[in-house]
Motif scaffolding. Structure first.
Motif, short mmCIF file in Angstrom:
data_model
loop_
_atom_site.label_atom_id
_atom_site.label_comp_id
_atom_site.label_asym_id
_atom_site.label_seq_id
_atom_site.Cartn_x
_atom_site.Cartn_y
_atom_site.Cartn_z
N LEU A 1 -16.43 -2.54 -24.37
CA LEU A 1 -16.82 -1.17 -24.01
C LEU A 1 -17.30 -1.10 -22.56
N GLY A 2 -18.06 -2.12 -22.12
CA GLY A 2 -18.56 -2.11 -20.75
C GLY A 2 -17.44 -2.10 -19.73
N LEU A 3 -16.37 -2.85 -20.00
CA LEU A 3 -15.23 -2.88 -19.09
C LEU A 3 -14.50 -1.54 -19.09
N ARG A 4 -14.30 -0.97 -20.26
CA ARG A 4 -13.60 0.31 -20.32
C ARG A 4 -14.41 1.43 -19.65
N GLN A 5 -15.72 1.36 -19.79
CA GLN A 5 -16.57 2.35 -19.11
C GLN A 5 -16.54 2.14 -17.59
N ALA A 6 -16.51 0.88 -17.17
CA ALA A 6 -16.45 0.58 -15.73
C ALA A 6 -15.12 1.07 -15.15
N MET A 7 -14.02 0.89 -15.91
CA MET A 7 -12.73 1.38 -15.44
C MET A 7 -12.71 2.90 -15.37
N SER A 8 -13.30 3.55 -16.36
CA SER A 8 -13.38 5.01 -16.36
C SER A 8 -14.10 5.52 -15.11
N LYS A 9 -15.21 4.89 -14.79
CA LYS A 9 -15.99 5.26 -13.59
C LYS A 9 -15.18 4.97 -12.32
N PHE A 10 -14.48 3.85 -12.30
CA PHE A 10 -13.66 3.46 -11.16
C PHE A 10 -12.56 4.49 -10.89
N TYR A 11 -11.91 4.95 -11.94
CA TYR A 11 -10.87 5.97 -11.79
C TYR A 11 -11.45 7.25 -11.20
N LYS A 12 -12.62 7.64 -11.68
CA LYS A 12 -13.24 8.89 -11.20
C LYS A 12 -13.65 8.77 -9.74
N GLU A 13 -14.27 7.66 -9.38
CA GLU A 13 -14.80 7.50 -8.02
C GLU A 13 -13.70 7.30 -6.98
N ASN A 14 -12.63 6.61 -7.35
CA ASN A 14 -11.60 6.24 -6.37
C ASN A 14 -10.39 7.16 -6.36
N PHE A 15 -10.09 7.80 -7.49
CA PHE A 15 -8.87 8.60 -7.57
C PHE A 15 -9.11 10.00 -8.13
N ASN A 16 -10.35 10.30 -8.46
CA ASN A 16 -10.68 11.59 -9.08
C ASN A 16 -9.87 11.82 -10.36
N LEU A 17 -9.69 10.75 -11.12
CA LEU A 17 -8.99 10.82 -12.40
C LEU A 17 -10.01 10.78 -13.53
N ASP A 18 -9.86 11.67 -14.49
CA ASP A 18 -10.85 11.80 -15.56
C ASP A 18 -10.31 11.19 -16.85
N TYR A 19 -10.50 9.86 -16.98
CA TYR A 19 -10.13 9.15 -18.20
C TYR A 19 -11.39 8.57 -18.84
N GLY B 1 -5.28 -6.38 -17.97
CA GLY B 1 -4.58 -5.15 -17.66
C GLY B 1 -5.07 -4.06 -18.59
N ALA B 2 -4.37 -2.93 -18.58
CA ALA B 2 -4.78 -1.82 -19.44
C ALA B 2 -3.65 -0.83 -19.63
N VAL B 3 -3.70 -0.15 -20.77
CA VAL B 3 -2.88 1.03 -21.03
C VAL B 3 -3.82 2.22 -20.94
N VAL B 4 -3.43 3.23 -20.18
CA VAL B 4 -4.29 4.40 -19.95
C VAL B 4 -3.48 5.66 -20.25
N SER B 5 -3.99 6.49 -21.16
CA SER B 5 -3.28 7.73 -21.48
C SER B 5 -4.20 8.68 -22.23
N LYS B 6 -3.93 9.98 -22.06
CA LYS B 6 -4.65 11.02 -22.78
C LYS B 6 -3.94 11.43 -24.06
N ASN B 7 -2.77 10.86 -24.31
CA ASN B 7 -2.02 11.18 -25.51
C ASN B 7 -2.60 10.41 -26.69
N LYS B 8 -3.39 11.10 -27.50
CA LYS B 8 -4.14 10.44 -28.58
C LYS B 8 -3.23 9.83 -29.63
N THR B 9 -2.15 10.51 -29.98
CA THR B 9 -1.23 9.97 -30.98
C THR B 9 -0.61 8.67 -30.49
N PHE B 10 -0.17 8.67 -29.24
CA PHE B 10 0.42 7.48 -28.65
C PHE B 10 -0.59 6.34 -28.60
N MET B 11 -1.81 6.62 -28.13
CA MET B 11 -2.83 5.57 -27.99
C MET B 11 -3.23 4.98 -29.35
#
Length: 398
Positions: free
Chosen positions: A69-87, A246-256
């Protein structure tokens, strides 16, 4: 004993195909400059090792199949701070490198005989997964004279069939170094949305783009969020290929949900590597990426200007990653690359290249091209270019 067709149909990686020739060259006493492989030579940040050393883990238990969870939260923050992506952390699944991420993504989307649409030249190791899963490849051609940017929309649509389930992009590109514009990404997004298919966006080189620009993520467009799947990795961003995170990143809940099943099937990825990766995402900021980008951009400039000065060589200035596609004045780039290792040296030194045929679906395409990786220091780049120039002259006088 029987060997499956599924396995025997997988071809040797063109990136590693020449390794036996390299090993023989080294045994013969030659020094080999490696223009062939995208292994970052910059040091892995010490924070990776420090976080592991300072962790409180005493028993290496199975981690959560989604990833820590800590890694996924860190990646979420990283996306927001560096690319303005909301995952959110629920929209991120940790995998054993970008390779497992792609394998799981393809497995979740494709049945045997389904088709994938891709721009050629493309990363040759994708073919191993296509063969493994019996996915048919339809490729539209990106031309060197256009900087390997996408062709017009109608040329892409011409390759689309009722069996097409996804379009795969690498941005920035391997092997081309091309960085797609927002307009190009919107063309792909529109095609995907209009035809109800996925866009698989391999973005592992996203922070390595040059000339004062940052590569646009496919995740930047809310209108395509149900279609978009991002492949992520720390390998190139943090010079941590061996960590296999690595990681898979997507907002498609069915796919994830389907990808999560595959994550559960292999239980978990390395606990220690996830701890180290969390440290990287949490501590390294813009200055770190700017410093690394400047180093690779300078190398890009050195190799580009050096190649322009070699008679008969044609090259397009790469915009990102650390690769350049080069057209050589030879009859066959694979034959030439083997000859360099087997029969040529300059003052006891030679160069290892990656022939480009393996990056194309179209037969005989790329026969005079090589992919060069500039993951080596500037002085080594200059020496290797001198060797390449002398090698070309001798080869063409045979």
């Amino acid at each position: 004993m029987n060997i499956s067709k599924r396995s025997s149909n997988i071809k040797t990686s063109p990136v590693r195909k020449l390794i036996p020739y390299q090993e023989q060259a080294i045994k013969a006493g030659k020094k080999v400059y490696h223009f062939n492989i995208g292994q970052p030579d910059l040091p892995t940040p010490p924070e990776f090792f420090e976080f592991i050393a300072n962790s409180e883990e005493r028993t290496l238990k199975y981690a959560h199949s989604k990833g820590n969870l800590g890694l996924r939260q860190a990646m979420s923050k990283f996306y927001k701070e560096n690319f303005n992506l909301d995952y959110t952390d629920e929209e991120i699944l940790i995998t054993a490198g970008g390779s497992e991420a792609l394998l799981f993504v393809l497995t979740a989307i494709f049945d045997a005989g389904d088709e994938i649409l891709i721009s050629e030249p493309y990363y040759a190791n994708y073919n191993s997964f296509f063969e493994m899963l019996q996915i048919k490849v339809n490729a539209f051609s990106a031309k060197a004279e256009d900087g390997f940017h996408l062709p017009p929309k109608e040329e892409i649509l011409a390759k689309l069939t009722p069996n097409t389930k996804a379009i795969l992009l690498t941005n920035p590109g391997n092997p081309t170094g091309t960085v797609y514009t927002e307009e190009e990404l919107k063309i792909i997004g529109d095609i995907a949305k209009e035809n109800n298919i996925y866009v698989i966006s391999d973005e592992v080189y996203r922070l390595l783009s040059y000339d004062n620009r940052i590569a646009t993520s496919m995740g930047s467009f809310p209108e395509y969020e149900e279609n978009t799947v991002i492949i992520e990795s720390i390998s190139k961003t943090y010079s941590a290929c061996g960590a296999r995170i690595g990681a898979v990143v997507s907002k498609n809940k069915t796919f994830m949900k389907e990808v999560y099943k595959l994550c559960q099937s292999r239980l978990s990825v390395s606990s220690l590597d996830m701890i180290g990766a969390e440290g990287l995402y949490n501590t390294l900021k813009k200055d770190y990426f700017d410093q690394n980008r400047a180093i690779y951009e300078k190398r890009r400039d050195v190799i580009y200007s050096g190649l322009l000065n070699i008679d008969g060589v044609k090259v397009v200035k790469p915009e990102g990653a650390f690769y350049v596609m080069v057209t050589l004045p030879v009859d066959d780039s694979e034959k030439f690359a083997i000859w360099l290792l087997e029969h040529f040296d300059y003052e006891g030194e030679t160069v290892m290249l990656t022939p480009a045929q393996g990056f194309y679906k179209t037969p005989d395409a790329g026969k005079k091209q090589v992919r060069i990786s500039y993951c080596i220091e500037e002085d080594k780049i200059k020496k290797a270019l001198t060797i390449l120039e002398k090698g070309l002259k001798e080869y063409n006088n045979l």
